[in-house]
Design a protein around this motif. Sequence first.
Motif, PDB file in Angstrom:
ATOM      1  N   ASP A   1       1.600   3.202   2.431  1.00  0.00           N
ATOM      2  CA  ASP A   1       2.513   3.207   3.575  1.00  0.00           C
ATOM      3  C   ASP A   1       3.782   2.406   3.253  1.00  0.00           C
ATOM      4  O   ASP A   1       4.901   2.840   3.543  1.00  0.00           O
ATOM      5  CB  ASP A   1       1.801   2.624   4.803  1.00  0.00           C
ATOM      6  CG  ASP A   1       2.516   2.939   6.108  1.00  0.00           C
ATOM      7  OD1 ASP A   1       3.332   3.882   6.138  1.00  0.00           O
ATOM      8  OD2 ASP A   1       2.253   2.234   7.105  1.00  0.00           O
TER       9      ASP A   1
ATOM     10  N   HIS B   1       4.352  -0.623  12.499  1.00  0.00           N
ATOM     11  CA  HIS B   1       3.421  -0.046  13.468  1.00  0.00           C
ATOM     12  C   HIS B   1       2.290  -1.006  13.833  1.00  0.00           C
ATOM     13  O   HIS B   1       1.379  -0.642  14.550  1.00  0.00           O
ATOM     14  CB  HIS B   1       2.848   1.276  12.949  1.00  0.00           C
ATOM     15  CG  HIS B   1       2.009   1.147  11.705  1.00  0.00           C
ATOM     16  ND1 HIS B   1       0.771   1.726  11.602  1.00  0.00           N
ATOM     17  CD2 HIS B   1       2.225   0.513  10.532  1.00  0.00           C
ATOM     18  CE1 HIS B   1       0.275   1.468  10.392  1.00  0.00           C
ATOM     19  NE2 HIS B   1       1.136   0.730   9.729  1.00  0.00           N
ATOM     20  N   HIS B   2       2.329  -2.214  13.290  1.00  0.00           N
ATOM     21  CA  HIS B   2       1.270  -3.175  13.623  1.00  0.00           C
ATOM     22  C   HIS B   2       1.482  -3.725  15.028  1.00  0.00           C
ATOM     23  O   HIS B   2       2.612  -3.832  15.500  1.00  0.00           O
ATOM     24  CB  HIS B   2       1.229  -4.299  12.595  1.00  0.00           C
ATOM     25  CG  HIS B   2       0.771  -3.817  11.250  1.00  0.00           C
ATOM     26  ND1 HIS B   2       1.645  -3.459  10.257  1.00  0.00           N
ATOM     27  CD2 HIS B   2      -0.473  -3.596  10.776  1.00  0.00           C
ATOM     28  CE1 HIS B   2       0.953  -3.042   9.205  1.00  0.00           C
ATOM     29  NE2 HIS B   2      -0.336  -3.111   9.490  1.00  0.00           N
TER      30      HIS B   2
ATOM     31  N   ASP C   1       6.579  -1.719   7.394  1.00  0.00           N
ATOM     32  CA  ASP C   1       5.116  -1.861   7.406  1.00  0.00           C
ATOM     33  C   ASP C   1       4.731  -3.342   7.445  1.00  0.00           C
ATOM     34  O   ASP C   1       3.619  -3.718   7.123  1.00  0.00           O
ATOM     35  CB  ASP C   1       4.498  -1.166   6.180  1.00  0.00           C
ATOM     36  CG  ASP C   1       3.027  -0.820   6.381  1.00  0.00           C
ATOM     37  OD1 ASP C   1       2.581  -0.767   7.547  1.00  0.00           O
ATOM     38  OD2 ASP C   1       2.330  -0.614   5.375  1.00  0.00           O
TER      39      ASP C   1
ATOM     40  N   ASP D   1      -3.183   5.627   5.542  1.00  0.00           N
ATOM     41  CA  ASP D   1      -3.165   4.560   6.547  1.00  0.00           C
ATOM     42  C   ASP D   1      -4.059   4.900   7.752  1.00  0.00           C
ATOM     43  O   ASP D   1      -4.061   4.175   8.728  1.00  0.00           O
ATOM     44  CB  ASP D   1      -1.733   4.320   7.048  1.00  0.00           C
ATOM     45  CG  ASP D   1      -1.231   2.926   6.731  1.00  0.00           C
ATOM     46  OD1 ASP D   1      -1.454   2.478   5.605  1.00  0.00           O
ATOM     47  OD2 ASP D   1      -0.632   2.284   7.617  1.00  0.00           O
TER      48      ASP D   1
ATOM     49  N   ASP E   1       0.836  -1.200   0.000  1.00  0.00           N
ATOM     50  CA  ASP E   1       0.000   0.000   0.000  1.00  0.00           C
ATOM     51  C   ASP E   1       0.882   1.267   0.000  1.00  0.00           C
ATOM     52  O   ASP E   1       2.101   1.187  -0.118  1.00  0.00           O
ATOM     53  CB  ASP E   1      -0.965  -0.019   1.195  1.00  0.00           C
ATOM     54  CG  ASP E   1      -0.235  -0.053   2.530  1.00  0.00           C
ATOM     55  OD1 ASP E   1       1.019  -0.027   2.538  1.00  0.00           O
ATOM     56  OD2 ASP E   1      -0.912  -0.104   3.578  1.00  0.00           O
TER      57      ASP E   1
HETATM   58 MN    MN Z   1       0.840   0.658   7.455  1.00  0.00          MN
END
Ligand code: MN
Length: 340
Positions: free
Chosen positions: A33, A104-105, A80, A151, A31
């Motif tokens: 991001d 960041h997950h 990501d 995002d 994506d």
């Molecule tokens: Mn992301």
Amino acid sequence: LGDPVEKVRNALVPHLEELEDERVAVVADIDVDGLASAAILGHVLQGLDLDFVLYFSPPANFTEVVSGIAPECDVLIAADLGSTARDAVQDARSEGCRVFIVDHHQVLEDVRPDVFVHDTRLCAAELCYWATLDLHERDLKLLAAYAAFTDYAEEHSRVLDEVLRRYDRRKVYTEASLLDYALVKMDGDDRRELALKLPETAVPELDEVYELAREAMLEEHEVLQRAREVAKCLEEVVAYAIMDDIHPAMTGRVASHVAGVMGTPVGVCVRRGKVSARVVDGEGINVAKAIRRAAEKVGGKGGGHAPAAGGVVPESRVDEFLRLLAGEIKRQIEGRTSDE
Ligand SMILES: [Mn+2]
């Protein structure tokens, strides 16, 4: 927790500066991001004169992609991606590859990369931005801002704040959205080429982005129209559309659209047993939890975030799954927790 920007500022710099003569692979999500993360990291690696290749992988294929790349590189940087990939990280490290993760997950398992730049408050591209700041030879803020917007990571974003002080939001959001749509129509080579161009080229200068974005937007228009025709409602709480032939990037868009059109708090799109769900209006609804519970009862699995989640269920049991899901959502709305 402290300020996320101060926490990660230049965190990658010393690690990247010591990578002389090593082969570096960057693997990023598909994506905006991921694209912006790859663009920022690529710019920095180029500036350091390092030997690097950019790869792109959806989260579901990460393990497979890493196992193909790890033997060919000394350092693997996941952007990501990676927070939920303990086994992939372990396998790469046992191949003798060092692993850096910028993500960041939510961390659900004990991943142990060599370097971990992580915060759930900023998107991955913004983490990449701040973690490499002193190595930037150009201003890359706009790239990170596109990702913060697409995002849905605007709340804590400092780059977006700064960018919106400099530019009208219509410019920033339009360019970000064009990239978002164009990516739907791109393959790995297109993404790699775009990521390498972006630090030096403005989005309005990229003809291919307009052409591909238009194709994707037309496709979305047609898919949403069909979704409205096939949409059905369950228990007045879930609207759903089963669409086996659509592009995987369209399922989330379909899910929120059918909910909005049918006036239900939750929308679902099912594509060949793969489920996407969105909460459009319903404070306190945790659709990730509802999907997980309903999917497990039919031999599938699911998870994600409270307002946006997904899962996989056996295709023969989709109807049963949807009824169970509606029951779960109804119970959540009525404030009951199902017995288990
Ligand atoms: Mn992301």
